[in-house]
Motif scaffolding. Structure first.
Motif, PDB file in Angstrom:
ATOM      1  N   ASN A  82       0.805  -1.226   0.000  1.00 43.47           N
ATOM      2  CA  ASN A  82       0.000   0.000   0.000  1.00 43.47           C
ATOM      3  C   ASN A  82       0.838   1.276   0.000  1.00 43.47           C
ATOM      4  N   LYS A  83       1.948   1.269   0.722  1.00 45.47           N
ATOM      5  CA  LYS A  83       2.740   2.497   0.800  1.00 45.47           C
ATOM      6  C   LYS A  83       3.460   2.821  -0.504  1.00 45.47           C
ATOM      7  N   TYR A  84       3.466   1.875  -1.452  1.00 43.32           N
ATOM      8  CA  TYR A  84       4.120   2.104  -2.743  1.00 43.32           C
ATOM      9  C   TYR A  84       3.119   2.308  -3.886  1.00 43.32           C
ATOM     10  N   LEU A  85       1.833   2.247  -3.592  1.00 46.25           N
ATOM     11  CA  LEU A  85       0.812   2.282  -4.652  1.00 46.25           C
ATOM     12  C   LEU A  85       0.857   3.545  -5.513  1.00 46.25           C
ATOM     13  N   ASP A  86       0.918   4.713  -4.892  1.00 44.93           N
ATOM     14  CA  ASP A  86       0.899   5.949  -5.675  1.00 44.93           C
ATOM     15  C   ASP A  86       2.106   6.041  -6.601  1.00 44.93           C
ATOM     16  N   HIS A  87       3.273   5.741  -6.063  1.00 37.41           N
ATOM     17  CA  HIS A  87       4.497   5.775  -6.869  1.00 37.41           C
ATOM     18  C   HIS A  87       4.407   4.746  -7.997  1.00 37.41           C
ATOM     19  N   ALA A  88       3.937   3.550  -7.670  1.00 36.75           N
ATOM     20  CA  ALA A  88       3.815   2.483  -8.672  1.00 36.75           C
ATOM     21  C   ALA A  88       2.837   2.867  -9.776  1.00 36.75           C
ATOM     22  N   TYR A 100       1.433  -4.143 -11.019  1.00 36.16           N
ATOM     23  CA  TYR A 100       2.092  -5.204 -10.245  1.00 36.16           C
ATOM     24  C   TYR A 100       3.611  -5.112 -10.376  1.00 36.16           C
ATOM     25  N   ASP A 101       4.106  -5.011 -11.611  1.00 32.37           N
ATOM     26  CA  ASP A 101       5.554  -4.895 -11.819  1.00 32.37           C
ATOM     27  C   ASP A 101       6.090  -3.579 -11.268  1.00 32.37           C
ATOM     28  N   ALA A 102       5.342  -2.523 -11.447  1.00 32.76           N
ATOM     29  CA  ALA A 102       5.767  -1.204 -10.973  1.00 32.76           C
ATOM     30  C   ALA A 102       5.878  -1.149  -9.451  1.00 32.76           C
ATOM     31  N   LEU A 103       5.088  -1.939  -8.757  1.00 31.42           N
ATOM     32  CA  LEU A 103       5.165  -1.957  -7.289  1.00 31.42           C
ATOM     33  C   LEU A 103       6.553  -2.380  -6.812  1.00 31.42           C
ATOM     34  N   TYR A 104       7.100  -3.422  -7.420  1.00 32.67           N
ATOM     35  CA  TYR A 104       8.441  -3.880  -7.031  1.00 32.67           C
ATOM     36  C   TYR A 104       9.501  -2.841  -7.397  1.00 32.67           C
TER      37      TYR A 104
END
Length: 137
Positions: A82-88, A100-104
């Motif tokens: 969740n803490k990476y959702l906006d950036h991803a 999904y890939d952008a989250l990593y």
């Protein structure tokens, strides 16, 4: 620190080509991932059993146990995505990769970590953002 994505965890758990290279990282590095990885790898196990028919039901359960042990024994530590959702989401739109890939990738950027992946497109996008990438085909 290394962020490992689901493609590499699945490759390791399913003992696909080059899984030994991933094992070396798991044994010698501080490895972190997202909780999303669990669903993605379980889906890969399901696919090998249900669609590809490359493993038995017994083997599918054994692979699930291996996956859970990696997390339980903190060989791979998990964070919530969740803490990476906006950036991803921004990365996904800009670089035309799945969220999904952008989250990593977002996790690796924010942790200033390397990215271990078996997804060529994801590796190229990560490198574009200055992430040291360990690509394991």
């Amino acid at each position: 620190m290394i962020v490992i994505d689901a493609s590499s965890v699945a490759k390791y758990v399913l003992r696909e080509e080059n899984w030994e290279l991933i094992e070396k990282r798991l044994l010698h590095d501080d490895v972190i991932t997202l909780n999303l990885m669990l669903e993605e790898v379980l889906n890969a196990i399901w696919k090998h059993y249900s669609l590809l028919k490359t493993i038995t039901l017994e083997t599918a359960y054994a692979k699930k146990s291996i996956l859970y042990r990696l997390v339980r024994e903190e060989i791979i530590r998990i964070e919530h995505e969740n803490k990476y959702l906006d950036h991803a989401f921004e990365l996904a739109l800009k670089d035309r990769v799945t969220v999904y890939d952008a989250l990593y990738i977002a996790q690796a950027i924010e942790k200033q970590a390397k990215l271990l992946t078996s997804d060529e497109k994801q590796a190229k996008v990560a490198e574009k953002h200055g992430i040291e990438t360990i690509y394991t085909p």
